[in-house]
Enzyme design. Sequence first.
Site, PDB file in Angstrom:
ATOM      1  N   PRO A   1       0.836  -1.212   0.000  1.00  0.00           N
ATOM      2  CA  PRO A   1       0.000   0.000   0.000  1.00  0.00           C
ATOM      3  C   PRO A   1       0.871   1.262   0.000  1.00  0.00           C
ATOM      4  O   PRO A   1       1.961   1.246   0.570  1.00  0.00           O
ATOM      5  CB  PRO A   1      -0.806  -0.111   1.299  1.00  0.00           C
ATOM      6  CG  PRO A   1      -0.047  -1.054   2.175  1.00  0.00           C
ATOM      7  CD  PRO A   1       0.712  -1.976   1.270  1.00  0.00           C
ATOM      8  N   ASP A   2       0.368   2.318  -0.637  1.00  0.00           N
ATOM      9  CA  ASP A   2       1.106   3.590  -0.507  1.00  0.00           C
ATOM     10  C   ASP A   2       0.644   4.242   0.796  1.00  0.00           C
ATOM     11  O   ASP A   2       0.076   3.556   1.665  1.00  0.00           O
ATOM     12  CB  ASP A   2       0.882   4.463  -1.753  1.00  0.00           C
ATOM     13  CG  ASP A   2      -0.564   4.956  -1.879  1.00  0.00           C
ATOM     14  OD1 ASP A   2      -0.909   5.529  -2.921  1.00  0.00           O
ATOM     15  OD2 ASP A   2      -1.347   4.752  -0.918  1.00  0.00           O
ATOM     16  N   PHE A   3       0.909   5.507   0.952  1.00  0.00           N
ATOM     17  CA  PHE A   3       0.607   6.128   2.262  1.00  0.00           C
ATOM     18  C   PHE A   3      -0.709   6.895   2.240  1.00  0.00           C
ATOM     19  O   PHE A   3      -1.504   6.816   3.184  1.00  0.00           O
ATOM     20  CB  PHE A   3       1.756   7.087   2.653  1.00  0.00           C
ATOM     21  CG  PHE A   3       3.024   6.361   2.985  1.00  0.00           C
ATOM     22  CD1 PHE A   3       3.975   6.095   2.000  1.00  0.00           C
ATOM     23  CD2 PHE A   3       3.262   5.886   4.272  1.00  0.00           C
ATOM     24  CE1 PHE A   3       5.140   5.390   2.290  1.00  0.00           C
ATOM     25  CE2 PHE A   3       4.433   5.174   4.567  1.00  0.00           C
ATOM     26  CZ  PHE A   3       5.356   4.927   3.575  1.00  0.00           C
ATOM     27  N   ARG A   4      -0.943   7.643   1.101  1.00  0.00           N
ATOM     28  CA  ARG A   4      -2.022   8.640   1.186  1.00  0.00           C
ATOM     29  C   ARG A   4      -3.199   8.371   0.251  1.00  0.00           C
ATOM     30  O   ARG A   4      -4.125   9.177   0.206  1.00  0.00           O
ATOM     31  CB  ARG A   4      -1.424  10.043   0.901  1.00  0.00           C
ATOM     32  CG  ARG A   4      -0.443  10.471   2.005  1.00  0.00           C
ATOM     33  CD  ARG A   4       0.240  11.805   1.731  1.00  0.00           C
ATOM     34  NE  ARG A   4       1.153  12.151   2.818  1.00  0.00           N
ATOM     35  CZ  ARG A   4       2.376  11.639   2.944  1.00  0.00           C
ATOM     36  NH1 ARG A   4       2.837  10.771   2.038  1.00  0.00           N
ATOM     37  NH2 ARG A   4       3.147  11.950   3.967  1.00  0.00           N
TER      38      ARG A   4
ATOM     39  N   ASN B  41      11.006   5.179  -0.990  1.00  0.00           N
ATOM     40  CA  ASN B  41      10.472   3.882  -0.572  1.00  0.00           C
ATOM     41  C   ASN B  41      11.453   3.122   0.315  1.00  0.00           C
ATOM     42  O   ASN B  41      12.661   3.227   0.145  1.00  0.00           O
ATOM     43  CB  ASN B  41      10.100   3.045  -1.802  1.00  0.00           C
ATOM     44  CG  ASN B  41       8.997   3.727  -2.607  1.00  0.00           C
ATOM     45  OD1 ASN B  41       8.300   4.610  -2.104  1.00  0.00           O
ATOM     46  ND2 ASN B  41       8.855   3.360  -3.867  1.00  0.00           N
TER      47      ASN B  41
ATOM     48  N   ASP C 153      10.873  -0.232   0.788  1.00  0.00           N
ATOM     49  CA  ASP C 153      10.621  -1.658   0.520  1.00  0.00           C
ATOM     50  C   ASP C 153      11.820  -2.353  -0.127  1.00  0.00           C
ATOM     51  O   ASP C 153      11.819  -3.571  -0.299  1.00  0.00           O
ATOM     52  CB  ASP C 153       9.355  -1.810  -0.365  1.00  0.00           C
ATOM     53  CG  ASP C 153       9.438  -0.949  -1.638  1.00  0.00           C
ATOM     54  OD1 ASP C 153       8.423  -0.329  -1.997  1.00  0.00           O
ATOM     55  OD2 ASP C 153      10.513  -0.892  -2.276  1.00  0.00           O
TER      56      ASP C 153
ATOM     57  N   HIS D  56      14.649   8.001   2.400  1.00  0.00           N
ATOM     58  CA  HIS D  56      13.948   7.790   3.680  1.00  0.00           C
ATOM     59  C   HIS D  56      14.426   6.527   4.368  1.00  0.00           C
ATOM     60  O   HIS D  56      13.725   5.936   5.177  1.00  0.00           O
ATOM     61  CB  HIS D  56      12.426   7.781   3.461  1.00  0.00           C
ATOM     62  CG  HIS D  56      11.929   9.135   3.048  1.00  0.00           C
ATOM     63  ND1 HIS D  56      10.646   9.382   2.652  1.00  0.00           N
ATOM     64  CD2 HIS D  56      12.574  10.325   2.925  1.00  0.00           C
ATOM     65  CE1 HIS D  56      10.508  10.678   2.337  1.00  0.00           C
ATOM     66  NE2 HIS D  56      11.673  11.257   2.476  1.00  0.00           N
TER      67      HIS D  56
HETATM   68  N1  APR Z   1      -0.408   4.245 -10.417  1.00  0.00           N
HETATM   69  C1  APR Z   1      -0.186   5.591 -10.438  1.00  0.00           C
HETATM   70  N2  APR Z   1      -0.101   6.338  -9.305  1.00  0.00           N
HETATM   71  C2  APR Z   1      -0.260   5.699  -8.128  1.00  0.00           C
HETATM   72  C3  APR Z   1      -0.493   4.301  -8.034  1.00  0.00           C
HETATM   73  C4  APR Z   1      -0.568   3.580  -9.254  1.00  0.00           C
HETATM   74  N3  APR Z   1      -0.777   2.249  -9.272  1.00  0.00           N
HETATM   75  N4  APR Z   1      -0.597   3.982  -6.708  1.00  0.00           N
HETATM   76  C5  APR Z   1      -0.442   5.132  -6.016  1.00  0.00           C
HETATM   77  N5  APR Z   1      -0.246   6.154  -6.856  1.00  0.00           N
HETATM   78  C6  APR Z   1       0.010   7.559  -6.521  1.00  0.00           C
HETATM   79  C7  APR Z   1      -0.963   8.116  -5.513  1.00  0.00           C
HETATM   80  O1  APR Z   1      -2.095   8.649  -6.168  1.00  0.00           O
HETATM   81  C8  APR Z   1      -0.130   9.221  -4.857  1.00  0.00           C
HETATM   82  O2  APR Z   1      -0.189  10.429  -5.600  1.00  0.00           O
HETATM   83  O3  APR Z   1       1.274   7.618  -5.892  1.00  0.00           O
HETATM   84  C9  APR Z   1       1.291   8.669  -4.929  1.00  0.00           C
HETATM   85  C10 APR Z   1       1.749   8.078  -3.594  1.00  0.00           C
HETATM   86  O4  APR Z   1       1.787   9.126  -2.651  1.00  0.00           O
HETATM   87  P1  APR Z   1       2.023   8.789  -1.113  1.00  0.00           P
HETATM   88  O5  APR Z   1       1.113   7.707  -0.695  1.00  0.00           O
HETATM   89  O6  APR Z   1       1.996  10.097  -0.372  1.00  0.00           O
HETATM   90  O7  APR Z   1       3.490   8.170  -1.052  1.00  0.00           O
HETATM   91  P2  APR Z   1       4.853   8.970  -1.120  1.00  0.00           P
HETATM   92  O8  APR Z   1       4.760  10.154  -2.039  1.00  0.00           O
HETATM   93  O9  APR Z   1       5.913   7.993  -1.416  1.00  0.00           O
HETATM   94  O10 APR Z   1       4.999   9.477   0.398  1.00  0.00           O
HETATM   95  C11 APR Z   1       6.196  10.163   0.717  1.00  0.00           C
HETATM   96  O11 APR Z   1       5.547  10.180   3.058  1.00  0.00           O
HETATM   97  O12 APR Z   1       4.939   9.390   5.141  1.00  0.00           O
HETATM   98  C12 APR Z   1       5.979   9.637   4.292  1.00  0.00           C
HETATM   99  O13 APR Z   1       8.015   8.540   4.577  1.00  0.00           O
HETATM  100  C13 APR Z   1       6.766   8.399   3.972  1.00  0.00           C
HETATM  101  O14 APR Z   1       8.218   8.102   2.068  1.00  0.00           O
HETATM  102  C14 APR Z   1       6.898   8.433   2.446  1.00  0.00           C
HETATM  103  C15 APR Z   1       6.585   9.880   2.141  1.00  0.00           C
END
Ligand code: APR
Length: 366
Positions: free
Chosen positions: A122-125, A196, A198, A215
């Site tokens: 899972p991503d974060f947001r 990331n 991972d 990070h």
């Molecule tokens: N295809 C295209 N875009 C995607 C997909 C996908 N399959 N899955 C997720 N996304 C997009 C989301 O819409 C979002 O804009 O990727 C982005 C992920 O954003 P975040 O969840 O905020 O992750 P990230 O940017 O890596 O967060 C940065 O926040 O909490 C801290 O340390 C943590 O490294 C992390 C940092």
Amino acid sequence: MALWGRRSLGALRLWGPGGERPGPVRAPQSPQSRVWRPVCAGADGVRARAATEPRWREPGSVIGGRRAISLSVGASGIFGSGGNSEKEKLSLQDIAELIRVRACQKVVVMVGAGISTPSGIPDFRSPGSGLYSNLQQYNIPYPEAIFELDFFSHNPKPFFTLAKELYPGNYRPNATHYFLRLLHDKGLLLRLYTQNIDGLERVSGIPTSKLVEAHGTFASATCTVCRRSCPGEDFWADVMADRVPCCPVCTGIVKPDIVFFGEPLPQRFLLHVVDFPMADLLLILGTSLEVEPFASLSEAVRSTVPRLLINRDLVGPFTWRPRSRDVTQLGDVIHSIERLVELLGWTEEMQDLVQRETGKLDRQDR
Ligand code: APR
Ligand code: ZN
């Protein structure tokens, strides 16, 4: 420089005006008013060598049997004058052509959790599916607390429960990681900056010399009391057995070298001072560009350098301070990468690479 979340946006100004050495300043709360100007000063103030503008051809001429990119030509060559005229608008096909004919050979890449969601992490947001929407089980005061030192020293359990879910051995690289590996194999990747933790960039075969894990990483850990360092494999047994790993020397809690909010980023992050002024193409994949100081790197390339955003939605300066040579490819990252690989004519090479690497991982898992 420390990792700041959006919550405590104490972003650092990565560069001062006129070349003074960077120093931490409290940035204004809203990104729009974030003011900084990149200067090509290396960490020791030495001016980074400006990238030599790549050789260039008249538009419409033929390059290797293909139409040349009909970009503006002239002294500014491939990078155009940075103006806003429609004729200078770039497309994904133009970006592919710049890579294919090696007009861009110093590609810097910034990635976030969005490139690993196709691998099952899972991503974060992302609303609903993101990690920060699914932490109820951990009984924490607010989502980012799981990555905060104060909370961790008070109650490390939620972090280690999450770490067990993210255990690197449970997931595999996807086409996005292998595209970046191919970029490296072709000698086009200057550096990959990842948020990331991972480790899938390493698993895809990208050498650590080409990586900045901004990070941190699970590949190593440090005792929070005596600062003794240990390799990642030393603590995973405890994590997988739901035990909090403790230092064999002083019994302090052993914390993986993941950068928590408020902690300094790894020294390697400083490579950006040389890499970004050198870059002749910037790819930004799968990130919300919410977290400083990483997010500010998106504006650290020269104003005439093309930037390609591949993401589900428009984010960061692509919304509030777009540039004339920006290209945005919104939607699923895998679909966009497959399209880019097709335009590059690399589809077969990608299939071979994925097949070879998957076979390797299968053999390791036996
Ligand atoms: N295809 C295209 N875009 C995607 C997909 C996908 N399959 N899955 C997720 N996304 C997009 C989301 O819409 C979002 O804009 O990727 C982005 C992920 O954003 P975040 O969840 O905020 O992750 P990230 O940017 O890596 O967060 C940065 O926040 O909490 C801290 O340390 C943590 O490294 C992390 C940092
Ligand atoms: Zn110790």
